[in-house]
Design a protein around this motif. Structure first.
Motif, PDB file in Angstrom:
ATOM      1  N   GLU A   6       0.599  -1.192  -0.040  1.00  0.00           N
ATOM      2  CA  GLU A   6      -0.016   0.054  -0.004  1.00  0.00           C
ATOM      3  C   GLU A   6       0.751   1.307   0.047  1.00  0.00           C
ATOM      4  O   GLU A   6       1.778   1.397   0.483  1.00  0.00           O
ATOM      5  CB  GLU A   6      -1.072   0.170   1.300  1.00  0.00           C
ATOM      6  CG  GLU A   6      -1.855  -1.015   1.474  1.00  0.00           C
ATOM      7  CD  GLU A   6      -1.217  -2.124   2.437  1.00  0.00           C
ATOM      8  OE1 GLU A   6      -2.057  -2.841   3.044  1.00  0.00           O
ATOM      9  OE2 GLU A   6       0.055  -2.043   2.493  1.00  0.00           O
ATOM     10  N   SER A   7       0.191   2.246  -0.559  1.00  0.00           N
ATOM     11  CA  SER A   7       1.018   3.690  -0.612  1.00  0.00           C
ATOM     12  C   SER A   7      -0.034   4.654  -0.726  1.00  0.00           C
ATOM     13  O   SER A   7      -1.023   4.456  -0.926  1.00  0.00           O
ATOM     14  CB  SER A   7       1.854   3.913  -1.828  1.00  0.00           C
ATOM     15  OG  SER A   7       1.418   3.721  -2.766  1.00  0.00           O
ATOM     16  N   GLY A   9      -0.941   7.031   1.983  1.00  0.00           N
ATOM     17  CA  GLY A   9      -1.307   7.695   3.342  1.00  0.00           C
ATOM     18  C   GLY A   9      -0.688   8.799   3.769  1.00  0.00           C
ATOM     19  O   GLY A   9       0.470   9.151   3.144  1.00  0.00           O
ATOM     20  N   LEU A  20      -5.445   6.074  -2.009  1.00  0.00           N
ATOM     21  CA  LEU A  20      -4.437   4.941  -1.746  1.00  0.00           C
ATOM     22  C   LEU A  20      -4.136   3.739  -2.932  1.00  0.00           C
ATOM     23  O   LEU A  20      -5.152   3.625  -3.705  1.00  0.00           O
ATOM     24  CB  LEU A  20      -4.887   4.191  -0.455  1.00  0.00           C
ATOM     25  CG  LEU A  20      -5.236   5.068   0.728  1.00  0.00           C
ATOM     26  CD1 LEU A  20      -5.902   4.022   1.859  1.00  0.00           C
ATOM     27  CD2 LEU A  20      -4.183   5.932   1.311  1.00  0.00           C
ATOM     28  N   THR A 119      -0.899   1.429   5.700  1.00  0.00           N
ATOM     29  CA  THR A 119      -0.585   2.754   5.483  1.00  0.00           C
ATOM     30  C   THR A 119      -1.112   3.695   6.302  1.00  0.00           C
ATOM     31  O   THR A 119      -2.625   3.732   6.281  1.00  0.00           O
ATOM     32  CB  THR A 119      -0.510   3.275   3.865  1.00  0.00           C
ATOM     33  OG1 THR A 119      -0.028   4.358   3.652  1.00  0.00           O
ATOM     34  CG2 THR A 119      -2.013   3.223   3.267  1.00  0.00           C
TER      35      THR A 119
END
Length: 125
Positions: A6-7, A9, A20, A119
């Motif tokens: 995940e990225s 945040g 996200l 995240t």
């Protein structure tokens, strides 16, 4: 072994937006339904959205319906969660998860096979 990352945040003010991303490695996004969960401090992990593997139908928890949008991009092998009109109550660690089969329910964490590391999303002025 499938890996999810995940990225996106961040710290955002109330009323703001974030998107996200959930990148899938060592497998194809097409094989899976994708769920997004979140966990706030002291609370249980909450299922907030799901996109079906079979037909791309989408589902949302009442707490985010109308504000969040789930999607996927097969070419990028990535899932997304667009979040708008964010509220302080949205503050949590957000996780994406995948599973091979579309079950009758979508918001039970134990029905998912693979998870990302999470995240952090913080909504505060």
């Amino acid at each position: 072994q499938v890996r999810l990352e995940e990225s996106g945040g961040d710290l955002v003010q109330p009323g703001g937006s974030l998107t996200l991303s959930c990148a899938v490695f060592d497998s194809l996004l097409d094989y899976y339904g994708i769920g997004w969960f979140r966990q706030a401090p002291g609370k249980d992990r909450e299922g907030i959205s799901y996109i079906r593997r079979s037909d791309g139908s989408t589902y949302y928890a009442d707490s985010v319906k109308g504000r969040f949008t789930i999607s996927r991009d097969r070419a990028k092998n990535t899932g997304y969660l667009q979040m708008t009109n964010l509220e302080p109550s949205d503050t949590a660690v957000y996780y994406c998860a995948t599973r091979f089969y579309d079950e009758a329910t979508w918001n039970e964490a134990d029905e998912y096979d693979y998870w990302g590391q999470g995240t952090q999303v913080t909504v505060s002025s």
